[in-house]
Design a protein around this motif. Structure first.
Motif, mmCIF file in Angstrom:
data_model
loop_
_atom_site.group_PDB
_atom_site.id
_atom_site.type_symbol
_atom_site.label_atom_id
_atom_site.label_comp_id
_atom_site.label_asym_id
_atom_site.label_seq_id
_atom_site.Cartn_x
_atom_site.Cartn_y
_atom_site.Cartn_z
ATOM 1 N N ARG A 239 0.826 -1.212 0.000
ATOM 2 C CA ARG A 239 0.000 0.000 0.000
ATOM 3 C C ARG A 239 0.854 1.254 0.000
ATOM 4 N NH1 ARG A 239 -5.511 0.667 3.533
ATOM 5 N NH2 ARG A 239 -6.236 2.600 2.550
ATOM 6 N N TRP A 240 1.899 1.260 0.785
ATOM 7 C CA TRP A 240 2.732 2.458 0.941
ATOM 8 C C TRP A 240 3.491 2.775 -0.343
ATOM 9 C CZ3 TRP A 240 2.969 5.910 4.884
ATOM 10 C CH2 TRP A 240 4.024 6.827 4.866
ATOM 11 N N PHE A 241 4.036 1.733 -0.973
ATOM 12 C CA PHE A 241 4.858 1.939 -2.166
ATOM 13 C C PHE A 241 4.103 1.695 -3.471
ATOM 14 C CE2 PHE A 241 7.926 0.714 1.194
ATOM 15 C CZ PHE A 241 8.732 1.853 1.178
ATOM 16 N N ASP A 242 2.799 1.454 -3.359
ATOM 17 C CA ASP A 242 1.960 1.223 -4.541
ATOM 18 C C ASP A 242 2.590 0.157 -5.443
ATOM 19 O OD1 ASP A 242 -0.104 1.425 -6.324
ATOM 20 O OD2 ASP A 242 0.690 3.195 -7.352
ATOM 21 N N LEU A 243 2.829 -1.013 -4.839
ATOM 22 C CA LEU A 243 3.517 -2.081 -5.564
ATOM 23 C C LEU A 243 2.691 -2.620 -6.730
ATOM 24 C CD1 LEU A 243 5.170 -4.117 -2.647
ATOM 25 C CD2 LEU A 243 6.176 -2.350 -4.103
ATOM 26 N N ALA A 244 1.394 -2.454 -6.677
ATOM 27 C CA ALA A 244 0.555 -2.938 -7.777
ATOM 28 C C ALA A 244 0.917 -2.248 -9.081
ATOM 29 C CB ALA A 244 -0.918 -2.727 -7.445
ATOM 30 N N SER A 245 1.251 -0.970 -9.000
ATOM 31 C CA SER A 245 1.619 -0.237 -10.210
ATOM 32 C C SER A 245 2.959 -0.695 -10.767
ATOM 33 C CB SER A 245 1.679 1.266 -9.906
ATOM 34 O OG SER A 245 2.727 1.544 -8.973
ATOM 35 N N GLN A 246 3.726 -1.409 -9.949
ATOM 36 C CA GLN A 246 5.024 -1.929 -10.396
ATOM 37 C C GLN A 246 4.939 -3.392 -10.819
ATOM 38 O OE1 GLN A 246 8.288 -0.804 -7.679
ATOM 39 N NE2 GLN A 246 6.858 0.585 -6.657
ATOM 40 N N GLY A 247 3.725 -3.883 -10.965
ATOM 41 C CA GLY A 247 3.531 -5.238 -11.470
ATOM 42 C C GLY A 247 3.478 -6.328 -10.427
ATOM 43 N N VAL A 248 3.421 -5.957 -9.135
ATOM 44 C CA VAL A 248 3.327 -6.956 -8.072
ATOM 45 C C VAL A 248 1.883 -7.434 -7.963
ATOM 46 C CG1 VAL A 248 3.609 -7.412 -5.610
ATOM 47 C CG2 VAL A 248 5.270 -5.967 -6.820
ATOM 48 N N ALA A 249 1.678 -8.729 -8.067
ATOM 49 C CA ALA A 249 0.325 -9.294 -8.002
ATOM 50 C C ALA A 249 -0.188 -9.271 -6.569
ATOM 51 C CB ALA A 249 0.325 -10.724 -8.524
ATOM 52 N N LEU A 250 -1.426 -8.757 -6.391
ATOM 53 C CA LEU A 250 -2.037 -8.672 -5.072
ATOM 54 C C LEU A 250 -3.208 -9.649 -4.967
ATOM 55 C CD1 LEU A 250 -2.165 -4.783 -4.629
ATOM 56 C CD2 LEU A 250 -0.325 -6.369 -3.996
ATOM 57 N N VAL A 251 -3.580 -9.965 -3.744
ATOM 58 C CA VAL A 251 -4.718 -10.857 -3.510
ATOM 59 C C VAL A 251 -6.000 -10.239 -4.045
ATOM 60 C CG1 VAL A 251 -6.192 -11.793 -1.693
ATOM 61 C CG2 VAL A 251 -3.709 -12.099 -1.567
ATOM 62 N N GLY A 252 -6.143 -8.940 -3.858
ATOM 63 C CA GLY A 252 -7.340 -8.256 -4.350
ATOM 64 C C GLY A 252 -8.489 -8.333 -3.360
ATOM 65 N N GLU A 253 -9.666 -8.067 -3.837
ATOM 66 C CA GLU A 253 -10.837 -7.993 -2.956
ATOM 67 C C GLU A 253 -11.213 -9.371 -2.420
ATOM 68 O OE1 GLU A 253 -15.471 -6.377 -2.989
ATOM 69 O OE2 GLU A 253 -14.183 -6.175 -4.757
ATOM 70 N N VAL A 254 -11.373 -9.442 -1.101
ATOM 71 C CA VAL A 254 -11.819 -10.658 -0.423
ATOM 72 C C VAL A 254 -13.174 -10.349 0.204
ATOM 73 C CG1 VAL A 254 -11.332 -12.342 1.385
ATOM 74 C CG2 VAL A 254 -9.454 -11.365 0.050
ATOM 75 N N PRO A 255 -14.236 -11.064 -0.158
ATOM 76 C CA PRO A 255 -15.579 -10.761 0.354
ATOM 77 C C PRO A 255 -15.634 -10.807 1.879
ATOM 78 C CG PRO A 255 -15.696 -12.318 -1.462
ATOM 79 C CD PRO A 255 -14.246 -12.181 -1.107
#
Length: 578
Positions: A239-255
């Motif tokens: 979250r702090w370094f916005d790793l998603a924009s650097q191509g790091v795959a995240l778990v994403g939304e969990v219901p």
């Protein structure tokens, strides 16, 4: 009425331990549950990832199964939920169906849990828990070792941020080689840092905490929370370094909701395709679970009921299938933590389920930024502890047959996949047993000088008589080994023309079936044709009861003696008189 309550209590162990439940026990169970809950959250997410399913499925599989086992299980400290090997087998079974949509994969995983649970429940109702004994522990160790290697390799793609397919060692190695140019630097750095941290925690944190004054038990428990720290750190960094924009795959939304209870669509073709994988998962899961339960129970001088464990694990898997989960079993690391944290009853598992429910409802939004590389690192560190290649050396030194069984299980699992591996493991275990059972150990024995003891002539300096052949039979006699006994006796008699008496020392024979009885009758008749008498010594009561129901003792040319020494002495005296 008392008999009815006793029967109900046998199937509901909670009625037994709840009668002595105290406030102190409650506090112990709640403390253990809180520690296990913290540990179970990242594990559930990681093993769902390993199974090829959305992360929330791992959380769902850690709810109702814990409740069911708490009501039905006989282990006071078993922690049921997703585990690495069963998750890998689930991935192999569901992935092998070639399903296109996520909904179909979720349904298949649920069917797998239901079928596995139904098979376990059936075995429990029929009291067939002993069947698990036919899968030897060395073979299980070999299968788990190979599975651990496959699991670790399968997670490397998440540590690299690359796309790699394959379920076997050659496929994974080829996939990793082809994906060498797809590596995402940010993912690699994050995954490597997490791996280093987790390895450090596992090896060095507990001793460090003890140096700071913590007890060995507290230090060990805190060291087990390393994956939780890694998960929190991964979320913060992403979250702090916005790793998603650097191509790091995240778990994403969990219901943020509890699973709805539902029955998977009745597609009989799907059930048929998953029947064999479900049985294999059930067998492996049960053997692993019972091994852990028995080990922990022995430390507190408690006992478990394997047949009731089948019922409990069956119900746990059925509940997982009905609540959008996947197959579960007793986890070694979680159960040890539960034990070390002071859990006294299965209520600790029930409290853990409540803690997991709260986590599903209130903590899942924070999981959006959790990197998959972090979860992959927790899996790799966890499963590498399962890899034990030293089993090959131990098996080689102890028994060539066991070595071949273990080695073939490891090789087939690595080269052909987990389903073929466990199938070969089961067949190898049964094959080794049949080979050993079909060739019982037979020893020609003689008298130890100055005693009434008789020992193997090849191992001891003993006294023998040229006209008496004394053979000790070291196995029960049944259809698979009866002919071997015949052949060995005939060969030894043919090699020594002076023999006039054959004595079978039967102190190790616990049973004789009809085929073995017929072989004994044939031996008696054939020896009689050659002028040789057959005698028995040290026959056990149950075996004698069986023999007395037949005509064998009436037709026996010799006698039955209480001790082998009496037999030899009587025959010496008889020949002296003659």
């Amino acid at each position: 009425m008392g008999g009815l309550l006793q029967t109900i209590g046998r199937y509901l162990p909670i009625l037994d331990w709840s009668r002595t439940y105290t406030k102190a026990t409650l506090m112990d169970d709640m403390l253990a549950a809180s520690i296990v809950t913290v540990m179970l959250i990242p594990q559930s997410l990681a093993y769902a990832l390993l199974a090829g399913l959305p992360p929330e499925v791992g959380l769902y599989a850690s709810l109702l199964p814990l409740l069911c086992y708490g009501l039905l299980g006989t282990s006071r400290t078993m922690a049921v939920g997703p585990v690495a090997v069963v998750s890998l087998m689930t991935a192999a079974a569901v992935g092998g169906l070639g399903l296109a949509s996520l909904e179909q994969k979720l349904a298949a995983a649920a069917v797998l849990a239901l079928a596995s649970g139904g098979f376990l429940l059936l075995l429990g109702l029929l009291k067939l828990g002993f069947l698990a004994n036919f899968l030897s522990h060395p073979v299980i160790a070999g299968f788990i070792t190979a599975s651990g290697i496959l699991i670790a390799l399968s997670q490397v793609k998440h540590l690299l941020g690359a796309s790699v397919a394959g379920d076997t060692l050659p496929e994974l190695l080829e996939g990793l080689w082809l994906a060498r140019n797809q590596i995402n630097l940010a993912t690699l750095l994050l995954g490597s840092a997490t791996l280093l941290f987790l390895f450090w925690v596992r090896a060095a944190l507990a001793p460090l905490l003890q140096k700071w004054g913590l007890s060995a038990r507290s230090a060990a428990i805190l060291a087990k929370t390393g994956p939780v720290v890694a998960v929190v750190a991964g979320v913060v960094c992403a979250r702090w370094f916005d790793l998603a924009s650097q191509g790091v795959a995240l778990v994403g939304e969990v219901p943020a909701r509890l699973p709805a209870l539902s029955w998977p669509q009745l597609d009989w073709a799907l059930w048929q395709q998953l029947a064999v994988p479900a049985i294999l998962i059930a067998v492996i899961g049960f053997v692993e679970s019972v091994s852990v339960a028995q080990t922990l129970a022995a430390k507190r001088r408690q006992r478990i009921d394997p047949d009731q464990e089948l019922m409990a694990l069956g119900a746990a898997n059925i509940s997982a299938g009905l609540s959008q989960g996947f197959p579960v079993t007793g986890g070694f690391s979680r159960s040890v933590v539960n034990f070390d944290a002071g859990a006294q009853t299965p209520a600790a598992g029930i409290f853990t389920a409540l803690g997991m429910a709260l986590a599903v409802l209130f903590l899942t939004p924070a999981l959006y930024f959790l990197p998959k590389a972090t979860l992959a690192a927790t899996i790799v560190v966890a499963v590498l502890s399962l890899v034990d290649l030293s089993i090959l050396g131990r098996a080689w030194r102890f028994s060539r047959a066991d070595f071949l069984a273990v080695a073939s299980t490891i090789v087939i699992t690595l080269l052909a996949g987990v389903e073929w591996g466990v199938s070969v493991g089961v067949l190898s275990s049964i094959g080794v047993y049949l080979i050993k059972a079909s060739r019982p150990h037979l020893a020609v024995v003689g008298q130890v000088p100055g005693t009434e003891h008789y020992r193997n002539v090849e191992r001891h300096q003993v006294i023998t008589q040229s006209h008496v052949l004394s053979i000790r039979v070291d196995e029960s006699l049944f259809f698979a080994n009866a002919r071997f006994l015949e052949e060995q006796i005939y060969r030894k008699v043919a090699d020594n023309q002076q023999i006039r008496h054959v004595i079978l020392q039967c102190n190790a024979v616990n049973a004789v079936d009809l085929s073995a009885l017929e072989s004994l009758e044939a031996i008696n008749q054939r020896l009689a044709d050659g002028g040789i008498k057959l005698h028995l010594s040290e026959v056990k009561g149950p075996v004698m009861d069986r023999l007395q129901r037949s005509h064998f003792l009436t037709a026996l040319t010799g006698n039955v003696y209480l001790s082998h020494h009496q037999a030899v002495a009587a025959l010496d005296e008889e020949d002296f008189v003659i």
